[in-house]
Motif scaffolding. Structure first.
Motif, PDB file in Angstrom:
ATOM      1  N   ILE A 102       6.879   2.609  10.737  1.00  0.00           N
ATOM      2  CA  ILE A 102       6.653   2.342   9.314  1.00  0.00           C
ATOM      3  C   ILE A 102       7.097   3.496   8.421  1.00  0.00           C
ATOM      4  O   ILE A 102       7.705   3.280   7.378  1.00  0.00           O
ATOM      5  N   LYS A 103       6.849   4.730   8.824  1.00  0.00           N
ATOM      6  CA  LYS A 103       7.228   5.861   7.977  1.00  0.00           C
ATOM      7  C   LYS A 103       8.742   5.907   7.773  1.00  0.00           C
ATOM      8  O   LYS A 103       9.208   6.020   6.645  1.00  0.00           O
ATOM      9  N   ASP A 104       9.504   5.799   8.852  1.00  0.00           N
ATOM     10  CA  ASP A 104      10.965   5.813   8.734  1.00  0.00           C
ATOM     11  C   ASP A 104      11.469   4.625   7.924  1.00  0.00           C
ATOM     12  O   ASP A 104      12.370   4.771   7.089  1.00  0.00           O
ATOM     13  N   THR A 105      10.883   3.459   8.145  1.00  0.00           N
ATOM     14  CA  THR A 105      11.286   2.263   7.407  1.00  0.00           C
ATOM     15  C   THR A 105      11.059   2.460   5.916  1.00  0.00           C
ATOM     16  O   THR A 105      11.951   2.211   5.102  1.00  0.00           O
ATOM     17  N   ARG A 107       0.833  -1.213   0.000  1.00  0.00           N
ATOM     18  CA  ARG A 107       0.000   0.000   0.000  1.00  0.00           C
ATOM     19  C   ARG A 107       0.866   1.261   0.000  1.00  0.00           C
ATOM     20  O   ARG A 107       0.579   2.218  -0.699  1.00  0.00           O
ATOM     21  N   TRP A 108       1.918   1.244   0.821  1.00  0.00           N
ATOM     22  CA  TRP A 108       2.783   2.422   0.897  1.00  0.00           C
ATOM     23  C   TRP A 108       3.468   2.655  -0.455  1.00  0.00           C
ATOM     24  O   TRP A 108       3.496   3.779  -0.950  1.00  0.00           O
ATOM     25  N   ILE A 164      12.597  -6.361   4.582  1.00  0.00           N
ATOM     26  CA  ILE A 164      11.842  -5.565   5.552  1.00  0.00           C
ATOM     27  C   ILE A 164      11.281  -6.534   6.581  1.00  0.00           C
ATOM     28  O   ILE A 164      10.587  -7.495   6.232  1.00  0.00           O
ATOM     29  N   TRP A 165      11.594  -6.281   7.849  1.00  0.00           N
ATOM     30  CA  TRP A 165      11.115  -7.137   8.926  1.00  0.00           C
ATOM     31  C   TRP A 165       9.765  -6.652   9.426  1.00  0.00           C
ATOM     32  O   TRP A 165       9.492  -5.445   9.447  1.00  0.00           O
ATOM     33  N   VAL A 209      13.521   2.656   2.589  1.00  0.00           N
ATOM     34  CA  VAL A 209      13.331   1.828   1.390  1.00  0.00           C
ATOM     35  C   VAL A 209      13.300   2.726   0.157  1.00  0.00           C
ATOM     36  O   VAL A 209      13.958   2.428  -0.858  1.00  0.00           O
ATOM     37  N   GLU A 210      12.587   3.828   0.227  1.00  0.00           N
ATOM     38  CA  GLU A 210      12.501   4.749  -0.914  1.00  0.00           C
ATOM     39  C   GLU A 210      13.881   5.314  -1.262  1.00  0.00           C
ATOM     40  O   GLU A 210      14.242   5.423  -2.434  1.00  0.00           O
ATOM     41  N   THR A 211      14.670   5.640  -0.266  1.00  0.00           N
ATOM     42  CA  THR A 211      16.025   6.138  -0.505  1.00  0.00           C
ATOM     43  C   THR A 211      16.864   5.086  -1.222  1.00  0.00           C
ATOM     44  O   THR A 211      17.598   5.393  -2.169  1.00  0.00           O
TER      45      THR A 211
END
Length: 169
Positions: A123-126, A30-31, A113-114, A130-132
């Motif tokens: 979740i936002k920081d994770t 979803r993200w 991703i754990w 991932v996006e970076t």
């Protein structure tokens, strides 16, 4: 402490746990989708059949459950049938390591991703991490190759930021 469930009840409970479309996986999907990333799911032709495959980034994403994949920070081995669970989790870890290695040897980037990294406070920081990584991988794949060439000394070079009056009639 012995298991509160009978072996038949435990079997029924554990058999209902699926490996696809898990809650953590759905959160990641979803993200990614809401941030404009497109992907394929469980692609059989990619070694290890990753949860999410992003071909433009040449990236495989695995969303691992902490228990099933033996996350060292939060995996608690059940006290009943301990030997079975230790062996099962070790086999999963060995299979994961093998799959990651094959993917990397074939030029794929691997992101793991754990489940614990997807709690509401994290979740936002994770996902920003991932996006970076995805942006970095994309740039690595699509960065223009630098070609070395020489220019003779009598060639006049123009700067992009030169005074425009020099060129007016």
């Amino acid at each position: 402490m012995p298991d509160r469930l009978t072996p038949a009840q435990r079997h029924r409970c554990m058999s209902r746990i699926h490996s696809k479309d898990t809650k953590p996986e759905l959160l990641v999907r979803r993200w990614l989708w809401s941030h404009g990333y497109r992907y394929r799911l469980n692609v059989k032709g990619v070694p290890g059949k990753p949860d999410i495959v992003m071909r433009p980034y040449h990236t495989a994403i695995f969303v691992n459950g902490c228990f099933w994949h033996g996350h060292e920070r939060c995996c608690k081995i059940p006290q009943s049938n301990t030997e079975f669970w230790v062996n099962k989790i070790q086999r999963n870890q060995e299979r994961d390591k093998h799959n990651y290695q094959i993917l990397q040897e074939n030029g794929w980037h691997v992101i793991v991703i754990w489940e614990c990294q997807l709690k509401s406070a994290l979740i936002k920081d994770t996902m920003l991490r991932v996006e970076t990584m995805l942006c970095d991988y994309f740039l690595q794949l699509h960065r223009p190759k630098i070609v070395n060439y020489t220019i003779s000394e009598d060639t006049e070079l123009h700067m992009a930021a030169e005074d425009s009056q020099k060129y007016s009639h």
